[in-house]
Design an enzyme around this catalytic site. Sequence first.
Site, PDB file in Angstrom:
ATOM      1  N   SER A  10       0.855  -1.249  -0.067  1.00 49.39           N
ATOM      2  CA  SER A  10      -0.104   0.011   0.186  1.00 49.39           C
ATOM      3  C   SER A  10       0.851   1.144  -0.040  1.00 49.39           C
ATOM      4  O   SER A  10       0.387   2.377  -0.285  1.00 49.39           O
ATOM      5  CB  SER A  10      -0.922  -0.117   1.324  1.00 49.39           C
ATOM      6  N   ARG A  11       1.950   1.306   0.363  1.00 48.97           N
ATOM      7  CA  ARG A  11       2.895   2.401   0.248  1.00 48.97           C
ATOM      8  C   ARG A  11       4.399   1.864   0.305  1.00 48.97           C
ATOM      9  O   ARG A  11       4.916   0.814   0.515  1.00 48.97           O
ATOM     10  CB  ARG A  11       2.760   3.348   1.654  1.00 48.97           C
ATOM     11  N   ASN A  56       6.876  -8.438   1.476  1.00 46.27           N
ATOM     12  CA  ASN A  56       7.519  -7.145   1.817  1.00 46.27           C
ATOM     13  C   ASN A  56       7.047  -6.414   2.974  1.00 46.27           C
ATOM     14  O   ASN A  56       7.739  -5.616   3.314  1.00 46.27           O
ATOM     15  CB  ASN A  56       7.080  -6.087   0.464  1.00 46.27           C
ATOM     16  N   TYR A  61      15.650  -6.050  14.056  1.00 44.17           N
ATOM     17  CA  TYR A  61      15.290  -5.960  12.602  1.00 44.17           C
ATOM     18  C   TYR A  61      16.217  -6.640  11.880  1.00 44.17           C
ATOM     19  O   TYR A  61      15.923  -7.491  11.086  1.00 44.17           O
ATOM     20  CB  TYR A  61      15.277  -4.554  12.403  1.00 44.17           C
ATOM     21  N   LYS A  89      15.529  -9.876   9.265  1.00 43.77           N
ATOM     22  CA  LYS A  89      16.087 -10.159   8.015  1.00 43.77           C
ATOM     23  C   LYS A  89      16.974 -11.023   7.772  1.00 43.77           C
ATOM     24  O   LYS A  89      17.100 -11.740   6.496  1.00 43.77           O
ATOM     25  CB  LYS A  89      16.497  -8.755   7.594  1.00 43.77           C
TER      26      LYS A  89
HETATM   27  P1  NAP Z   1       6.767   1.486   4.860  1.00 46.60           P
HETATM   28  O1  NAP Z   1       6.829   2.726   4.012  1.00 46.60           O
HETATM   29  O2  NAP Z   1       6.907   1.553   6.430  1.00 46.60           O
HETATM   30  O3  NAP Z   1       5.648   0.479   4.409  1.00 46.60           O
HETATM   31  C1  NAP Z   1       5.248  -0.846   5.189  1.00 46.60           C
HETATM   32  C2  NAP Z   1       4.429  -1.550   4.615  1.00 46.60           C
HETATM   33  O4  NAP Z   1       4.183  -2.941   5.484  1.00 46.60           O
HETATM   34  C3  NAP Z   1       2.762  -0.839   4.620  1.00 46.60           C
HETATM   35  O5  NAP Z   1       2.291  -1.090   3.568  1.00 46.60           O
HETATM   36  C4  NAP Z   1       2.177  -1.447   5.697  1.00 46.60           C
HETATM   37  O6  NAP Z   1       0.972  -1.454   5.858  1.00 46.60           O
HETATM   38  C5  NAP Z   1       2.860  -2.874   5.687  1.00 46.60           C
HETATM   39  N1  NAP Z   1       2.590  -3.720   6.972  1.00 46.60           N
HETATM   40  C6  NAP Z   1       3.189  -3.276   8.247  1.00 46.60           C
HETATM   41  N2  NAP Z   1       2.954  -4.375   9.086  1.00 46.60           N
HETATM   42  C7  NAP Z   1       2.122  -5.012   8.547  1.00 46.60           C
HETATM   43  C8  NAP Z   1       1.568  -6.283   8.997  1.00 46.60           C
HETATM   44  N3  NAP Z   1       1.484  -6.851  10.289  1.00 46.60           N
HETATM   45  N4  NAP Z   1       0.772  -7.075   8.043  1.00 46.60           N
HETATM   46  C9  NAP Z   1       0.510  -6.359   6.810  1.00 46.60           C
HETATM   47  N5  NAP Z   1       1.181  -5.384   6.367  1.00 46.60           N
HETATM   48  C10 NAP Z   1       1.964  -4.797   7.105  1.00 46.60           C
HETATM   49  O7  NAP Z   1       8.008   0.426   4.461  1.00 46.60           O
HETATM   50  P2  NAP Z   1       9.140   0.440   3.427  1.00 46.60           P
HETATM   51  O8  NAP Z   1      10.265   1.278   3.931  1.00 46.60           O
HETATM   52  O9  NAP Z   1       8.512   0.643   2.244  1.00 46.60           O
HETATM   53  O10 NAP Z   1       9.775  -1.178   3.743  1.00 46.60           O
HETATM   54  C11 NAP Z   1       9.232  -2.107   2.875  1.00 46.60           C
HETATM   55  C12 NAP Z   1      10.072  -3.405   3.102  1.00 46.60           C
HETATM   56  O11 NAP Z   1      11.407  -2.990   2.708  1.00 46.60           O
HETATM   57  C13 NAP Z   1      10.121  -3.766   4.713  1.00 46.60           C
HETATM   58  O12 NAP Z   1      10.048  -5.199   4.776  1.00 46.60           O
HETATM   59  C14 NAP Z   1      11.388  -3.077   5.126  1.00 46.60           C
HETATM   60  O13 NAP Z   1      12.044  -3.970   6.217  1.00 46.60           O
HETATM   61  C15 NAP Z   1      12.079  -3.319   3.895  1.00 46.60           C
HETATM   62  N6  NAP Z   1      13.433  -2.322   3.552  1.00 46.60           N
HETATM   63  C16 NAP Z   1      13.191  -1.035   3.583  1.00 46.60           C
HETATM   64  C17 NAP Z   1      14.153  -0.206   3.572  1.00 46.60           C
HETATM   65  C18 NAP Z   1      14.155   1.269   3.583  1.00 46.60           C
HETATM   66  O14 NAP Z   1      15.070   1.952   3.636  1.00 46.60           O
HETATM   67  N7  NAP Z   1      13.012   1.955   3.370  1.00 46.60           N
HETATM   68  C19 NAP Z   1      15.651  -0.948   3.301  1.00 46.60           C
HETATM   69  C20 NAP Z   1      15.703  -2.216   3.697  1.00 46.60           C
HETATM   70  C21 NAP Z   1      14.479  -2.843   3.544  1.00 46.60           C
HETATM   71  P3  NAP Z   1       0.002  -0.085   6.827  1.00 46.60           P
HETATM   72  O15 NAP Z   1       0.156   1.005   5.903  1.00 46.60           O
HETATM   73  O16 NAP Z   1      -1.436  -0.778   6.310  1.00 46.60           O
HETATM   74  O17 NAP Z   1       0.303  -0.335   8.047  1.00 46.60           O
END
Ligand code: NAP
Length: 248
Positions: A18-19, A91, A156, A160
């Site tokens: 969703s985001r 994700n 975290y 991972k």
């Molecule tokens: P984000 O913007 O915080 O978005 C998180 C997403 O996960 C949202 O759609 C959220 O839904 C959903 N979510 C959270 N808890 C959930 C649950 N229990 N059940 C179902 N959906 C859930 O995160 P992001 O930065 O895009 O990160 C996405 C992935 O990439 C994550 O696994 C993160 O660890 C990984 N990652 C991110 C980065 C970075 O720098 N951003 C770097 C490395 C890895 P709602 O909005 O409905 O809560």
Amino acid sequence: MNTESELAGKVAIVTGGSRGIGLGISRELAVAGARVAVVAMNAERTGAAAAGLHGEGHAAYSCDVSDGAACRETVASVVEAQGPVSILVNNAGIARDGLLLRMSGDDWSRVIETNLRGAFNMIQAVARGMIRKRSGSIVNVSSVVGLMGNAGQANYAASKAGLHGLTKSVAKELARRKVRCNAVAPGYIETDMTAGLDESAVGKLSARIPAGRLGKPSDVAGLVRFLAGSGASYITGQIIAVDGGMAM
Ligand code: NAP
């Protein structure tokens, strides 16, 4: 191959679609022709994300991935409404950062339950259908922190790194059934998760990244699309960093 038809006829589940990175992945898979099932917690945001995707046949599902029964119900609904699942992108993820000595048991468990158990729940829910079809691609969204560790992120990083073991084990178990499982490990990507970083923190981070900048969701989404498609049919059990060279 025409990229608009690369995934035509395929149903893709994107958790956390969703985001942020997940929305970028949902968009990329939709443009490649897949019918996307956007799965996240907040129903309004999830509905808006699915409604905004390119093409038709997308749908939104509100589900907490840490809840195994909810994952099974969600996958059953996707199969009934959209068809058998060909692509699963795990994700959904959260961070609850804190130094080891101050980290609460709740913050440890919540992160492991969402990031690692959530992926296990969804893989278990889709695996039988993929095995039956002798076709499927699972992509887990990990992090370079799972490769390198990070002070203040023991929970975290462990979640991972656990995803890496899960990815390789699933790849070994399901390869003969033509189901692949890989992980992408992003570095720092511009999303809500990193929005709290101030300018000086971004400057210091960028200096540690050979590419000299943070990544964008689209940087990760292109690799996920490749791993989901037939061009990656001989690739399984791999952890691929998308980090501007940070984790070399
Ligand atoms: P984000 O913007 O915080 O978005 C998180 C997403 O996960 C949202 O759609 C959220 O839904 C959903 N979510 C959270 N808890 C959930 C649950 N229990 N059940 C179902 N959906 C859930 O995160 P992001 O930065 O895009 O990160 C996405 C992935 O990439 C994550 O696994 C993160 O660890 C990984 N990652 C991110 C980065 C970075 O720098 N951003 C770097 C490395 C890895 P709602 O909005 O409905 O809560």
